[in-house]
Scaffold this active site. Structure first.
Site, PDB file in Angstrom:
ATOM      1  CB  SER A   1      -0.849  -0.004   1.275  1.00  0.00           C
ATOM      2  OG  SER A   1      -1.446   1.255   1.488  1.00  0.00           O
TER       3      SER A   1
ATOM      4  CE1 TYR B   1      -4.151  -2.084   5.211  1.00  0.00           C
ATOM      5  CE2 TYR B   1      -3.206   0.061   4.726  1.00  0.00           C
ATOM      6  CZ  TYR B   1      -3.793  -1.118   4.300  1.00  0.00           C
ATOM      7  OH  TYR B   1      -3.997  -1.333   2.964  1.00  0.00           O
TER       8      TYR B   1
HETATM    9  N1  NAD Z   1      -8.554  -0.377  -1.362  1.00  0.00           N
HETATM   10  C1  NAD Z   1      -7.495   0.377  -1.069  1.00  0.00           C
HETATM   11  O1  NAD Z   1      -7.567   1.606  -0.989  1.00  0.00           O
HETATM   12  C2  NAD Z   1      -6.160  -0.257  -0.875  1.00  0.00           C
HETATM   13  C3  NAD Z   1      -5.034   0.570  -0.939  1.00  0.00           C
HETATM   14  C4  NAD Z   1      -3.785   0.002  -0.748  1.00  0.00           C
HETATM   15  C5  NAD Z   1      -3.668  -1.359  -0.522  1.00  0.00           C
HETATM   16  N2  NAD Z   1      -4.770  -2.132  -0.460  1.00  0.00           N
HETATM   17  C6  NAD Z   1      -4.587  -3.561  -0.208  1.00  0.00           C
HETATM   18  O2  NAD Z   1      -5.156  -4.281  -1.285  1.00  0.00           O
HETATM   19  C7  NAD Z   1      -5.492  -5.596  -0.833  1.00  0.00           C
HETATM   20  C8  NAD Z   1      -6.903  -5.932  -1.300  1.00  0.00           C
HETATM   21  O3  NAD Z   1      -7.801  -5.075  -0.630  1.00  0.00           O
HETATM   22  P1  NAD Z   1      -9.132  -4.512  -1.281  1.00  0.00           P
HETATM   23  O4  NAD Z   1      -9.052  -3.042  -1.199  1.00  0.00           O
HETATM   24  O5  NAD Z   1      -9.417  -5.161  -2.572  1.00  0.00           O
HETATM   25  O6  NAD Z   1     -10.149  -4.959  -0.132  1.00  0.00           O
HETATM   26  P2  NAD Z   1     -11.406  -5.929  -0.119  1.00  0.00           P
HETATM   27  O7  NAD Z   1     -11.884  -5.892   1.280  1.00  0.00           O
HETATM   28  O8  NAD Z   1     -12.342  -5.572  -1.216  1.00  0.00           O
HETATM   29  O9  NAD Z   1     -10.786  -7.362  -0.446  1.00  0.00           O
HETATM   30  C9  NAD Z   1     -10.015  -8.087   0.456  1.00  0.00           C
HETATM   31  C10 NAD Z   1     -10.284  -9.571   0.265  1.00  0.00           C
HETATM   32  O10 NAD Z   1      -9.419 -10.295   1.148  1.00  0.00           O
HETATM   33  C11 NAD Z   1     -10.169 -11.322   1.762  1.00  0.00           C
HETATM   34  N3  NAD Z   1      -9.567 -11.685   3.041  1.00  0.00           N
HETATM   35  C12 NAD Z   1      -9.532 -10.943   4.185  1.00  0.00           C
HETATM   36  N4  NAD Z   1      -8.921 -11.638   5.155  1.00  0.00           N
HETATM   37  C13 NAD Z   1      -8.551 -12.832   4.615  1.00  0.00           C
HETATM   38  C14 NAD Z   1      -7.892 -13.969   5.119  1.00  0.00           C
HETATM   39  N5  NAD Z   1      -7.485 -14.037   6.395  1.00  0.00           N
HETATM   40  N6  NAD Z   1      -7.665 -15.010   4.282  1.00  0.00           N
HETATM   41  C15 NAD Z   1      -8.082 -14.959   2.993  1.00  0.00           C
HETATM   42  N7  NAD Z   1      -8.736 -13.917   2.472  1.00  0.00           N
HETATM   43  C16 NAD Z   1      -8.966 -12.864   3.273  1.00  0.00           C
HETATM   44  C17 NAD Z   1     -11.572 -10.742   1.936  1.00  0.00           C
HETATM   45  O11 NAD Z   1     -12.537 -11.747   2.128  1.00  0.00           O
HETATM   46  C18 NAD Z   1     -11.726  -9.969   0.632  1.00  0.00           C
HETATM   47  O12 NAD Z   1     -12.266 -10.787  -0.382  1.00  0.00           O
HETATM   48  C19 NAD Z   1      -5.305  -5.584   0.681  1.00  0.00           C
HETATM   49  O13 NAD Z   1      -4.068  -6.191   1.003  1.00  0.00           O
HETATM   50  C20 NAD Z   1      -5.286  -4.104   1.018  1.00  0.00           C
HETATM   51  O14 NAD Z   1      -4.568  -3.828   2.199  1.00  0.00           O
HETATM   52  C21 NAD Z   1      -6.019  -1.617  -0.637  1.00  0.00           C
END
Ligand code: NAD
Length: 258
Positions: free
Chosen positions: A149, A162
């Site tokens: 991130s 985080y």
């Molecule tokens: N959305 C943002 O702004 C953003 C920015 C930077 C980084 N990220 C990172 O991107 C990645 C994806 O996030 P997203 O934004 O798509 O969120 P999201 O919540 O839409 O998706 C996350 C997915 O991970 C799954 N998950 C959670 N815990 C889990 C576990 N213990 N085992 C298996 N699956 C699990 C959830 O069920 C979900 O399907 C994450 O690592 C998040 O930290 C997101």
């Protein structure tokens, strides 16, 4: 963009957001996709969306915080498809929005278990398998992309656990890249800015003012789209980009340029 025909891509957290967009993009580019997620309903939904495009995909229930479950998921992948070319360690949680002194040890441990443990155990299981298989036609044994991130390269007020977890993802990525470069396994990370997904949209729903605040700090004036992050992940895995390993690619609309 190169195609991924005959390549097997295992994606954690593929039931939603960035993971789902990545699964769909790999399927469109010809890969055999394995959707791994703790949420079965959402995972099956991603598989259904892939099937609607005319190709098959496999769902595996997997809690990435549990090394035995990741290991079993990789073994099942290899049992079904014969090898593993691509590992995307994307599953993650955002945790509670609170100052350092208000974060509990449970908050801290939960984030570390999923965001850091998931990447650590994910890479262990994936690299173990990649080392065990012959190189493909393009002289590579495998590609891994870990999802960090923008909070992995700068502080994030109200999100110390985080931010710490996402810094750790970059440390793991760079170290593993050094250790396995000569084995022809490339390992990179992406560092997205705020991106529309369940994780961020829930935050905005709870406090609508957040969206405007997020927009204001991003020079291009908007949040990212999951599909944009997915394209960068595919790009890092592409054969043409074989020079890239150990990188943490910032996708931030200019946020860290200032
Ligand atoms: N959305 C943002 O702004 C953003 C920015 C930077 C980084 N990220 C990172 O991107 C990645 C994806 O996030 P997203 O934004 O798509 O969120 P999201 O919540 O839409 O998706 C996350 C997915 O991970 C799954 N998950 C959670 N815990 C889990 C576990 N213990 N085992 C298996 N699956 C699990 C959830 O069920 C979900 O399907 C994450 O690592 C998040 O930290 C997101």
């Amino acid at each position: 963009m190169s195609n991924f025909v005959n390549q097997v891509a295992f994606i954690t957290g593929a039931g939603s957001g960035i993971g789902r967009a990545t699964a769909l993009a790999f399927a469109k580019a010809g890969a055999q996709v394995i959707v791994a997620d703790i949420n079965e309903t959402n995972g099956h939904e991603t598989v259904q969306l892939i099937r609607e495009t005319g190709v098959d995909a496999l769902f595996i229930t997997c809690n990435v915080a549990d090394p035995a479950q990741i290991e079993a998921a990789i073994q099942q992948t290899v049992k079904v498809y014969g090898r593993l070319d691509i590992g995307i360690n994307n599953a993650g949680i955002g945790g509670r929005f609170a100052r350092l002194l208000d974060q509990t040890s449970d908050d801290f441990n939960q984030i570390m278990a999923v965001n850091v443990g998931g990447v650590f155990y994910g890479m262990q299981a994936q690299i173990r398998q990649m080392l065990n298989q012959p190189e493909n036609d393009h002289s590579d044994r495998g590609k891994i992309v870990n999802v960090s991130s923008i909070a992995g390269v700068r502080g994030m007020a109200m999100g110390a656990p985080y931010s710490a977890s996402k810094h750790a993802v970059i440390g793991l990525t760079k170290t593993a890249a050094l250790e396995y470069a000569k084995k022809n396994i490339r390992i990179n990370a992406v560092c997205p800015v705020y991106t529309h997904s369940a994780l961020v949209d829930e935050l905005i729903l709870a406090a609508p003012i957040m969206e405007e605040r997020m927009r204001r700090v991003i020079p291009i004036g908007r949040l990212g789209k999951p599909e944009e992050i997915a394209q960068a992940i595919l790009w890092l895995c592409a054969e043409e980009n074989a020079l890239y390993t150990g990188q943490a690619l910032q996708m931030d609309g200019g946020l860290t340029a200032g």
